[in-house]
Design a protein around this motif. Structure first.
Motif, mmCIF file in Angstrom:
data_model
loop_
_atom_site.group_PDB
_atom_site.id
_atom_site.type_symbol
_atom_site.label_atom_id
_atom_site.label_comp_id
_atom_site.label_asym_id
_atom_site.label_seq_id
_atom_site.Cartn_x
_atom_site.Cartn_y
_atom_site.Cartn_z
ATOM 1 N N SER A 403 0.830 -1.203 0.000
ATOM 2 C CA SER A 403 0.000 0.000 0.000
ATOM 3 C C SER A 403 0.867 1.257 0.000
ATOM 4 O O SER A 403 0.626 2.195 -0.777
ATOM 5 C CB SER A 403 -0.925 -0.006 1.209
ATOM 6 N N ASP A 404 1.885 1.281 0.848
ATOM 7 C CA ASP A 404 2.756 2.457 0.938
ATOM 8 C C ASP A 404 3.495 2.701 -0.379
ATOM 9 O O ASP A 404 3.640 3.853 -0.815
ATOM 10 C CB ASP A 404 3.761 2.277 2.074
ATOM 11 N N TYR A 405 3.968 1.620 -1.015
ATOM 12 C CA TYR A 405 4.729 1.770 -2.259
ATOM 13 C C TYR A 405 3.836 2.307 -3.371
ATOM 14 O O TYR A 405 4.221 3.211 -4.114
ATOM 15 C CB TYR A 405 5.337 0.424 -2.682
ATOM 16 N N VAL A 406 2.634 1.758 -3.486
ATOM 17 C CA VAL A 406 1.710 2.196 -4.522
ATOM 18 C C VAL A 406 1.357 3.668 -4.331
ATOM 19 O O VAL A 406 1.351 4.465 -5.295
ATOM 20 C CB VAL A 406 0.435 1.324 -4.521
ATOM 21 N N LYS A 407 1.079 4.068 -3.099
ATOM 22 C CA LYS A 407 0.712 5.465 -2.832
ATOM 23 C C LYS A 407 1.865 6.412 -3.153
ATOM 24 O O LYS A 407 1.656 7.481 -3.749
ATOM 25 C CB LYS A 407 0.288 5.614 -1.373
ATOM 26 N N LYS A 408 3.075 6.036 -2.756
ATOM 27 C CA LYS A 408 4.231 6.885 -3.039
ATOM 28 C C LYS A 408 4.455 7.021 -4.541
ATOM 29 O O LYS A 408 4.770 8.116 -5.044
ATOM 30 C CB LYS A 408 5.478 6.307 -2.364
ATOM 31 N N LEU A 409 4.279 5.929 -5.274
ATOM 32 C CA LEU A 409 4.467 5.961 -6.723
ATOM 33 C C LEU A 409 3.418 6.859 -7.384
ATOM 34 O O LEU A 409 3.728 7.632 -8.301
ATOM 35 C CB LEU A 409 4.394 4.541 -7.281
ATOM 36 N N ILE A 410 2.191 6.780 -6.912
ATOM 37 C CA ILE A 410 1.129 7.635 -7.442
ATOM 38 C C ILE A 410 1.422 9.102 -7.136
ATOM 39 O O ILE A 410 1.261 9.983 -8.000
ATOM 40 C CB ILE A 410 -0.235 7.212 -6.877
#
Length: 448
Positions: A403-410
């Protein structure tokens, strides 16, 4: 697909692209089980097309290339995905049914019986030369010798047909007797041309082709079941219509091999340059033909030997990039959207690509291990970008880490549009909950 317009040859590249994308988005001449499936298909296709054209859709699309994960999820072996087409089709259907996907996902569902009948030597196949529980493996080799450059350069297709194919497909040995096609231009010539087809090795090769046509029909029937479900029932568009490759990769991957091509850069540099120049029109043609056949404008080019660490920046600019750029330009001129799967890291190549002068809104770049903040800054203004979520995170990470990785990438790449979510490579192993988290967070957090 719908036939190309009658005035295709007089259309501009922009007009050709518009026609291909319009045809891909359209629900006409496509079978759907319900009006709702057709509606969802059109919405998803339009969302993806908006990203390609650097627009900001309602939310960021999420794609997934699932690889061996489909087999693992269904409890099948890789060998069954290659040889038991009905089981494989049902595994793919189950995967699409159980996960909330935006687009059809690829998998390692391939026609093992076709490869076996050809006697294909470039790969080792699960359930045949490999254990059924192993992934397919590329067999590196110098299938073209260093002293054969002139033959390739003089007549690329003739060399591939008469010399290369008999080497990498044992059952196609008879093609080394394929007559010159100019033999069809005069009545007396045809007599002598026909003799070649009567020679026993050629007869065996023709029998092979007949057997392959039957074997591929079986696989196509199972593939049709998958398409009827993913597109017809679920309304999932396919985001890839076929393949081609960088000319240097055709030469370095499958003809000369890594060792051979690296030696050639020093010993035969001009031959390498001449060869990739001659391969370029064939690479363009392969991509255009795939798009024409599939009705899908997006053609994938998996990039291999241009990655950081394979060759220097100097050699990238001299040997790899010019013919790749020419291939991209040729595809774009025919309204095809090159979908570049940038394997490995391209951190040292971004400046070269950024200053290439490629047109805006005409290419898609899926990055594996490239710094996405730099990619957004240097490429994101003129090309759609995606990828970078490590496949290791799917297997070894927690749902919180996903979840954290996806949000940071977005947060890094989403502003302004022109971005979609994807793993950085093909997903072979994963915790199920991490796939669900990736899709859920991507859809909920990736809204505009």
């Amino acid at each position: 697909m719908s036939p190309l317009p009658d005035n295709w040859n007089t259309m501009t590249p922009d007009e050709k692209l518009d026609a291909r994308i319009k045809n891909w988005i359209s629900t006409e001449d496509k079978a759907f089980e319900t009006p709702e499936a057709a509606k969802k298909y059109k919405e998803r296709a339009q969302r993806y097309a908006d990203v390609v054209r650097l627009k900001q859709p309602d939310r960021i699309p999420c794609t997934l290339s699932a690889g061996d994960y489909v087999a693992h999820y269904a409890g099948l072996t890789q060998g069954e995905m290659f040889y038991d087409y009905d089981k494989a089709a049902q595994a793919i259907i189950k995967f699409h049914e159980d996960f909330d996907l935006d687009y059809g996902s690829s998998s390692n569902f391939m026609p093992g019986k076709v490869f076996e009948r050809f006697g294909y030597k470039l790969y080792r196949i699960p359930g045949a030369s490999l254990s059924p529980t192993q992934s397919f493996q590329f067999v590196e080799g110098e299938y073209m010798q260093a002293d054969e450059y002139d033959a390739l350069i003089t007549n690329p297709e003739g060399f591939l047909m008469r010399t290369y194919i008999p080497r990498v497909m044992g059952a196609m040995a008879g093609w080394n007797m394929m007559p010159n096609m100019l033999s069809a231009t005069e009545l007396p010539f045809v007599t002598f041309m026909s003799i070649n087809f009567s020679i026993p090795p050629m007869q065996e090769t023709l029998k092979t082709l007949s057997d392959v046509s039957q074997a591929i029909s079986e696989w196509l029937a199972a593939s049709g079941q998958v398409s009827a479900f993913t597109r017809g029932k679920l309304g999932l568009p396919a985001t890839m219509g076929g393949f081609t490759k960088a000319p240097f990769d055709y030469l370095g991957d499958s003809l000369r091999g890594t060792r051979g091509i690296m030696m050639d850069l020093f010993r035969l540099p001009q031959k390498v340059l001449d060869a990739v120049e001659r391969i370029t029109p064939l690479a363009i043609e392969m991509g255009v033909n795939a798009s024409n056949s599939s009705g899908n404008p997006f053609i994938m080019l998996p990039l291999h030997k241009g990655a950081d660490g394979f060759i220097s920046n100097k050699d990238f600019k001299k040997f790899y990039w010019p013919s790749l750029k020419n291939t991209l330009t040729g595809l774009i001129e025919e309204g095809v959207v090159p979908f570049l799967f940038v394997e490995g890291g391209y951190n040292q190549r971004l400046d070269t690509i950024a200053n290439s002068g490629l047109p805006t809104g005409k290419t898609i770049w899926l990055f594996d291990k490239t710094d996405m903040a730099e990619a957004k800054k240097k490429i994101g203004g003129w090309a759609a970008i995606g990828g970078n979520i490590p496949v290791s995170l799917f297997k070894a990470g927690t749902t919180e880490e996903m979840s954290d990785y996806v949000k940071k990438l977005i947060d890094t790449c989403g502003p302004g549009g022109g971005f979609w979510l994807s793993p950085g490579a093909v997903l072979d192993q994963s915790k199920n909950e991490n796939v669900h988290t990736y899709l859920k967070v991507g859809k909920e957090y990736g809204t505009y």
